[in-house]
Enzyme design. Structure first.
Site, PDB file in Angstrom:
ATOM      1  N   GLY A 140       6.494  -3.926  -5.151  1.00 15.93           N
ATOM      2  CA  GLY A 140       7.608  -4.329  -4.287  1.00 15.93           C
ATOM      3  C   GLY A 140       8.134  -3.144  -3.507  1.00 15.93           C
ATOM      4  O   GLY A 140       9.233  -2.641  -3.782  1.00 15.93           O
ATOM      5  N   SER A 173       7.271  -2.729   0.408  1.00 13.78           N
ATOM      6  CA  SER A 173       7.529  -3.106   1.806  1.00 13.78           C
ATOM      7  C   SER A 173       8.599  -4.184   1.927  1.00 13.78           C
ATOM      8  O   SER A 173       8.727  -5.053   1.064  1.00 13.78           O
ATOM      9  CB  SER A 173       6.246  -3.639   2.448  1.00 13.78           C
ATOM     10  OG  SER A 173       5.218  -2.712   2.315  1.00 13.78           O
ATOM     11  N   SER A 189       1.370  -8.218  -2.666  1.00 11.15           N
ATOM     12  CA  SER A 189       0.079  -8.746  -3.141  1.00 11.15           C
ATOM     13  C   SER A 189       0.179  -9.140  -4.605  1.00 11.15           C
ATOM     14  O   SER A 189       0.698  -8.380  -5.428  1.00 11.15           O
ATOM     15  CB  SER A 189      -1.018  -7.690  -2.995  1.00 11.15           C
ATOM     16  OG  SER A 189      -1.094  -7.245  -1.678  1.00 11.15           O
ATOM     17  N   GLU A 247      -2.465   5.592  -5.033  1.00 14.25           N
ATOM     18  CA  GLU A 247      -2.784   4.357  -4.315  1.00 14.25           C
ATOM     19  C   GLU A 247      -3.800   4.597  -3.199  1.00 14.25           C
ATOM     20  O   GLU A 247      -4.652   3.760  -2.932  1.00 14.25           O
ATOM     21  CB  GLU A 247      -1.490   3.756  -3.733  1.00 14.25           C
ATOM     22  CG  GLU A 247      -1.719   2.431  -3.033  1.00 14.25           C
ATOM     23  CD  GLU A 247      -0.426   1.727  -2.626  1.00 14.25           C
ATOM     24  OE1 GLU A 247       0.653   2.149  -3.061  1.00 14.25           O
ATOM     25  OE2 GLU A 247      -0.521   0.756  -1.864  1.00 14.25           O
TER      26      GLU A 247
HETATM   27  C1  LIG Z   1      -3.526  -6.743   2.738  1.00 13.37           C
HETATM   28  C2  LIG Z   1      -2.194  -6.107   2.587  1.00 13.37           C
HETATM   29  C3  LIG Z   1      -1.638  -6.005   1.338  1.00 13.37           C
HETATM   30  C4  LIG Z   1      -0.377  -5.420   1.177  1.00 13.37           C
HETATM   31  N1  LIG Z   1       0.155  -5.373  -0.073  1.00 13.37           N
HETATM   32  C5  LIG Z   1       1.377  -4.846  -0.250  1.00 13.37           C
HETATM   33  C6  LIG Z   1       1.977  -4.842  -1.544  1.00 13.37           C
HETATM   34  O1  LIG Z   1       1.395  -5.318  -2.523  1.00 13.37           O
HETATM   35  N2  LIG Z   1       3.217  -4.325  -1.670  1.00 13.37           N
HETATM   36  C7  LIG Z   1       3.895  -3.792  -0.618  1.00 13.37           C
HETATM   37  O2  LIG Z   1       4.998  -3.307  -0.820  1.00 13.37           O
HETATM   38  N3  LIG Z   1       3.360  -3.796   0.633  1.00 13.37           N
HETATM   39  C8  LIG Z   1       2.120  -4.319   0.835  1.00 13.37           C
HETATM   40  N4  LIG Z   1       1.574  -4.344   2.098  1.00 13.37           N
HETATM   41  C9  LIG Z   1       2.371  -3.875   3.220  1.00 13.37           C
HETATM   42  C10 LIG Z   1       1.880  -2.586   3.832  1.00 13.37           C
HETATM   43  O3  LIG Z   1       2.143  -1.486   3.015  1.00 13.37           O
HETATM   44  C11 LIG Z   1       2.563  -2.484   5.197  1.00 13.37           C
HETATM   45  O4  LIG Z   1       2.046  -3.547   5.985  1.00 13.37           O
HETATM   46  C12 LIG Z   1       2.288  -1.180   5.875  1.00 13.37           C
HETATM   47  O5  LIG Z   1       2.958  -0.140   5.230  1.00 13.37           O
HETATM   48  C13 LIG Z   1       2.727  -1.239   7.358  1.00 13.37           C
HETATM   49  O6  LIG Z   1       4.040  -1.687   7.459  1.00 13.37           O
HETATM   50  P1  LIG Z   1       4.444  -2.881   8.453  1.00 13.37           P
HETATM   51  O7  LIG Z   1       3.557  -4.031   8.185  1.00 13.37           O
HETATM   52  O8  LIG Z   1       5.910  -3.078   8.336  1.00 13.37           O
HETATM   53  O9  LIG Z   1       4.079  -2.368   9.886  1.00 13.37           O
HETATM   54  P2  LIG Z   1       4.937  -1.383  10.791  1.00 13.37           P
HETATM   55  O10 LIG Z   1       5.533  -0.315   9.962  1.00 13.37           O
HETATM   56  O11 LIG Z   1       5.842  -2.193  11.634  1.00 13.37           O
HETATM   57  O12 LIG Z   1       3.809  -0.753  11.665  1.00 13.37           O
HETATM   58  C14 LIG Z   1       3.100  -1.518  12.635  1.00 13.37           C
HETATM   59  C15 LIG Z   1       2.139  -0.600  13.334  1.00 13.37           C
HETATM   60  O13 LIG Z   1       2.885   0.375  14.065  1.00 13.37           O
HETATM   61  C16 LIG Z   1       2.235   1.625  14.016  1.00 13.37           C
HETATM   62  N5  LIG Z   1       3.153   2.645  13.482  1.00 13.37           N
HETATM   63  C17 LIG Z   1       4.219   2.447  12.690  1.00 13.37           C
HETATM   64  N6  LIG Z   1       4.822   3.608  12.390  1.00 13.37           N
HETATM   65  C18 LIG Z   1       4.125   4.568  13.004  1.00 13.37           C
HETATM   66  C19 LIG Z   1       4.237   5.988  13.062  1.00 13.37           C
HETATM   67  N7  LIG Z   1       5.212   6.655  12.428  1.00 13.37           N
HETATM   68  N8  LIG Z   1       3.316   6.659  13.784  1.00 13.37           N
HETATM   69  C20 LIG Z   1       2.316   6.011  14.437  1.00 13.37           C
HETATM   70  N9  LIG Z   1       2.162   4.663  14.411  1.00 13.37           N
HETATM   71  C21 LIG Z   1       3.043   3.957  13.712  1.00 13.37           C
HETATM   72  C22 LIG Z   1       1.011   1.441  13.145  1.00 13.37           C
HETATM   73  O14 LIG Z   1      -0.089   1.168  13.979  1.00 13.37           O
HETATM   74  C23 LIG Z   1       1.279   0.203  12.374  1.00 13.37           C
HETATM   75  O15 LIG Z   1       0.089  -0.486  12.052  1.00 13.37           O
HETATM   76  C24 LIG Z   1       0.326  -4.912   2.291  1.00 13.37           C
HETATM   77  C25 LIG Z   1      -0.242  -5.016   3.568  1.00 13.37           C
HETATM   78  C26 LIG Z   1      -1.474  -5.610   3.724  1.00 13.37           C
HETATM   79  C27 LIG Z   1      -2.047  -5.713   5.102  1.00 13.37           C
END
Ligand SMILES: Cc1cc2nc3c(=O)[nH]c(=O)nc-3n(C[C@H](O)[C@H](O)[C@H](O)COP(=O)(O)OP(=O)(O)OC[C@H]3O[C@@H](n4cnc5c(N)ncnc54)[C@H](O)[C@@H]3O)c2cc1C
Length: 359
Positions: free
Chosen positions: A118, A120, A152, A235
């Site tokens: 937990g 994100s 997940s 991780e």
């Molecule tokens: C299959 C899968 C499983 C997951 N499982 C888990 C889980 O079990 N537990 C959990 O807590 N989370 C989980 N996540 C979440 C994952 O950790 C986040 O999706 C990830 O950290 C990106 O955060 P966001 O989706 O909020 O995208 P955002 O933070 O909004 O980012 C979107 C895009 O913006 C760009 N970006 C953002 N910040 C920057 C920066 N500083 N510099 C350059 N580019 C940037 C990147 O291209 C990024 O892909 C999972 C995600 C996926 C896809």
């Protein structure tokens, strides 16, 4: 390779040969068989780095690498224990009280507990320190309210690792604390988020005034940020970051599908695989030396993801001649591919960590 590693590899291969399962790509995230995980535990193949008193074998992270590599190569169903064994147990052993270690590590080493992460939230992904889920004191306990997303396996988990805000500080990296939450606590609602193929891996987890016992705080109150950064090395820095598509690669080769072009390209892929292996082994060695190889782990994740995408591109032209089982592996690899660059930290964020050389 040490005798211990050889022995561990042989024992994993024996179990894999005995167990009835269909190999799959991305098996560490979506190959779910709690019985298999528990059998690994019974055979002493989980938690190999942990102290014996907590169900471990007092081995090294290089030993654990050997076990993980064998399981991932086989596409074995390891998702039930992966998160708990990979990062929660080690985190408890680093930061937890003895009481917490005694309560959680032995069942984790037996794969009886299944953890979801937990971290994100809707507005806290790449910028994880923006977490808004709040934990407030309630006598000796805590009350947690907030919303986690992309969690997940939360629908199958017994426990949730939770990063929550325990105080509002000027620096958003301060005031965060790590907790363990029981998934059957009143006030928790888990809602599925289906992926593009309609499959259910991740969830939204809403917590409304959820009670958490005081003893289930991990480490120091307010020290959640440095602790979670350490956890991210576990991780991001393991062999799952480049072996998710390995079952596809070997199935194509075994079926003799590779034409001359594919064979030529394979040499480059094989070379890169060796580089990634050695690079990732360095993460394990660094952990054995007591370091937290955050930058190195980010490099593993970034380069490993690129490698996995290139394996898919390599296999694509060969699929018209492939049988159904190989096409299933290909489909699994393709389905997991866009997410692989994001889960555990987006590729651009990995580059940013690498560029800054964060510890
Ligand atoms: C299959 C899968 C499983 C997951 N499982 C888990 C889980 O079990 N537990 C959990 O807590 N989370 C989980 N996540 C979440 C994952 O950790 C986040 O999706 C990830 O950290 C990106 O955060 P966001 O989706 O909020 O995208 P955002 O933070 O909004 O980012 C979107 C895009 O913006 C760009 N970006 C953002 N910040 C920057 C920066 N500083 N510099 C350059 N580019 C940037 C990147 O291209 C990024 O892909 C999972 C995600 C996926 C896809």
């Amino acid at each position: 390779m040490t005798d211990t590693c050889q022995d561990l590899r042989r024992r994993v291969r024996d179990l894999v040969a005995e167990w009835d399962f269909t190999p799959r790509c991305d098996s560490w995230a979506s190959g779910y068989d709690p019985d298999f995980s528990q059998e690994l535990g019974r055979r002493g193949l989980l938690a190999v780095t942990w102290p014996k008193e907590f169900g471990g074998a007092e081995g090294t992270n290089v030993d654990r690498f050997a076990v993980s590599e064998e399981l991932l190569r086989a596409g074995a169903p390891v998702a039930a224990h992966w998160v708990g064994e990979r990062q929660i147990g080690p985190s408890l052993l680093r930061h937890g009280t003895r009481e917490l270690q005694e309560e959680f590590c032995p069942p984790l080493a037996r794969a009886e507990y299944r953890f979801a992460l937990g971290m994100s939230e809707p507005d806290a992904g790449s910028d994880l320190a923006a977490v808004r889920t709040k934990a407030v004191r309630d006598g000796d306990s805590w009350r947690v309210t907030g919303r986690k997303i992309w969690t997940s396996g939360a629908h199958r988990a017994t426990h949730l690792y939770l990063l929550a805000r325990t105080s509002q500080e000027e620096d958003k990296h301060a005031g965060l604390t790590e907790f363990i939450v029981s998934m059957d606590s009143p006030g928790i609602t888990v809602s599925p988020i289906l992926d593009l193929r309609g499959e259910h891996h991740f969830n939204e987890v809403v917590l409304e005034d959820v009670h958490v016992p005081g003893r289930w705080v991990i480490g120091d109150i307010g020290a959640g940020w440095p602790q979670v950064v350490g956890q991210l090395s576990f991780e991001r820095g393991g062999p799952e970051r480049f072996l998710s598509t390995y079952p596809l690669l070997t199935a194509v080769l075994r079926a003799n599908l590779a034409d001359d072009t594919a064979r030529r390209e394979l040499r480059a892929l094989a070379g890169r695989l060796q580089v990634l292996r050695r690079w990732t082994l360095e993460n394990a060695r660094a952990m054995d030396a007591g370091h937290t190889p955050s930058t190195h782990a980010a490099m593993s994740k970034y380069l490993g993801n690129k490698f996995e995408r290139d394996v898919i591109a390599w296999a694509r032209p060969l699929m018209p001649r492939a049988d159904r089982s190989i096409r299933a592996l290909y489909d699994q690899a393709v389905a997991a591919s866009p997410a692989s660059g994001i889960r555990g930290g987006a590729a651009q964020v990995m580059l940013s960590v690498i560029a800054k050389g964060k510890k």
